[in-house]
Enzyme design. Structure first.
Site, mmCIF file in Angstrom:
data_model
loop_
_atom_site.group_PDB
_atom_site.id
_atom_site.type_symbol
_atom_site.label_atom_id
_atom_site.label_comp_id
_atom_site.label_asym_id
_atom_site.label_seq_id
_atom_site.Cartn_x
_atom_site.Cartn_y
_atom_site.Cartn_z
ATOM 1 C CB ALA A 1 -0.819 -0.050 1.441
ATOM 2 N N GLY B 1 0.599 -5.630 0.250
ATOM 3 C CA GLY B 1 -0.543 -5.462 -0.972
ATOM 4 C C GLY B 1 0.157 -6.043 -2.180
ATOM 5 C CD GLU C 1 -2.709 -7.792 1.601
ATOM 6 O OE1 GLU C 1 -3.863 -8.052 2.202
ATOM 7 O OE2 GLU C 1 -2.196 -6.745 1.543
ATOM 8 C CD GLU D 1 0.491 -5.989 5.396
ATOM 9 O OE1 GLU D 1 1.344 -6.925 5.709
ATOM 10 O OE2 GLU D 1 0.116 -5.846 4.176
#
Lengths: 83, 271
Positions: B73, B126, B129, B149
């Site tokens: 992110a 991310g 992901e 994270e």
């Protein structure tokens, strides 16, 4: 199984790999250098170096083992402990 | 509206259809951090994918950034925007973003084509992901995977936990999540996350070869098998959004984001 590789051999190989990977002349690297400064690298590039070292030595070194590590000699000790 | 057939070049990614393969190239500097513009362009891709008229058997997602596939992110954007808002508004903004990115990844996860993430370098948060939404991951030897994270006081919010649980053993999920560490492509293959490990720079080529192999089989059969083998864990994905939002307003998170964003030292990506 006891590794036959000495700490100095491990250190030499690390210095050679770092020199080749980041294209810094081998003679400019010393065991006690701060590799962030000497190689001019950031943390992403440090992870790149870590991958190279893991592949070369066939070890797995969790990146949190690098906390507070900034010189080649200490790095070699970390690798050696996994051989 | 852009189409895959016509191809499209945006600020953060480009996509086109080549010989039945929808290829998405991530190209946002420095390492494809996923912020609001990336999300918008990924949504555009998903719409184009769902409206595709020509036959297509595979999707390949890759990056042309040297640093890696995707670092996760856009934490700078997240921090800066949240600082400008009241907490309730910031939280709603985060929830909206998560729901949109979940929709994107669900489209990629469930699309009938065989999806391949061709990864190298940093594949964190991310980025991991996004790769996990794909059917296959082809990694070159430089790839490193992590869910960092926890270092920010958060959990993965783009669907990483349910998807990782779907693919690998729970011990690996705990290792990645609870230590925040990264591991390399060899380890990722060993635990079943990565399908193939290839030489540096070869991931895209091998992904294309794999896509050619996939093309040989009946599309309906492949799509049916995929749906059966790879159910989307929708309930857990929704729970993940809720958990992420529950954690987000904690002062530890603001402190973690601030530290990352303002860091001038050499080690922000190290745990």
């Amino acid at each position: 199984m006891i590794s036959m590789q000495t700490a100095d051999q491990t250190l030499d190989e690390i210095l050679a790999l770092a020199s080749a990977h980041f294209k810094v002349p081998r003679e400019k690297l010393s065991p006690d250098d701060d590799f962030f400064k000497t190689l001019g690298i950031d943390s992403l590039q440090t992870l790149d170096l870590l991958t190279k070292l893991e592949n070369h030595f066939h070890v797995e070194l969790p990146d949190y083992e690098l906390q507070g590590v900034s010189d080649f000699r200490t790095l070699a000790g970390k690798i050696k402990s996994r051989l | 509206m852009s189409t895959l057939e016509a191809g499209w070049y945006g600020e953060t990614l480009a996509y086109e259809l080549k010989d039945g393969v929808a290829e998405v190239c991530l190209h946002r500097n420095p390492c494809n951090e996923i912020g609001s513009l990336s999300l918008q362009e990924m949504e555009s891709f998903c719409t184009a994918l769902q409206n595709l008229q020509q036959p297509s058997h595979a999707v390949i997602i890759y990056s042309n950034k040297k640093a890696g596939f995707c670092a996760g992110a856009d934490l700078r954007e997240l921090y800066e925007r949240s600082q400008k808002m009241e907490k309730a508004e910031a939280l709603q903004g985060v929830r909206d973003f998560l729901e949109r990115i979940h929709h994107v990844l669900n489209v990629i996860d469930g699309t009938p084509q065989t999806t391949i993430a061709a990864v190298h370098g940093v594949t964190f948060g991310g980025g991991l992901e996004l790769a996990l939404a794909c059917d296959l991951i082809v990694a070159d030897k430089t790839a490193r995977f992590a869910f960092p994270e926890l270092r920010l006081g958060l959990i993965p919010g783009f669907g990483g936990i349910p998807r990782l649980k779907r693919d690998v053993g729970n011990a690996i999920v705990r290792d990645l999540l609870l230590t925040g560490r990264s591991f390399n492509a060899a380890k990722a293959q060993q635990v079943g996350l990565v399908s193939q490990v290839v030489a540096e720079g070869e991931a895209l080529r091998v992904a294309r070869t794999t896509a050619s192999q996939v093309r040989k089989f009946d599309r309906q059969t492949s799509a049916t098998a995929k749906k059966f083998i790879k159910p989307i864990p929708r309930e857990e994905l929704r729970q993940e959004i809720d958990l992420f939002c529950d954690l987000f307003l904690r002062p530890e998170v603001e402190a973690g984001l601030k530290k990352f964003v303002e860091s001038k030292d050499a080690q922000p990506y190290l745990p």
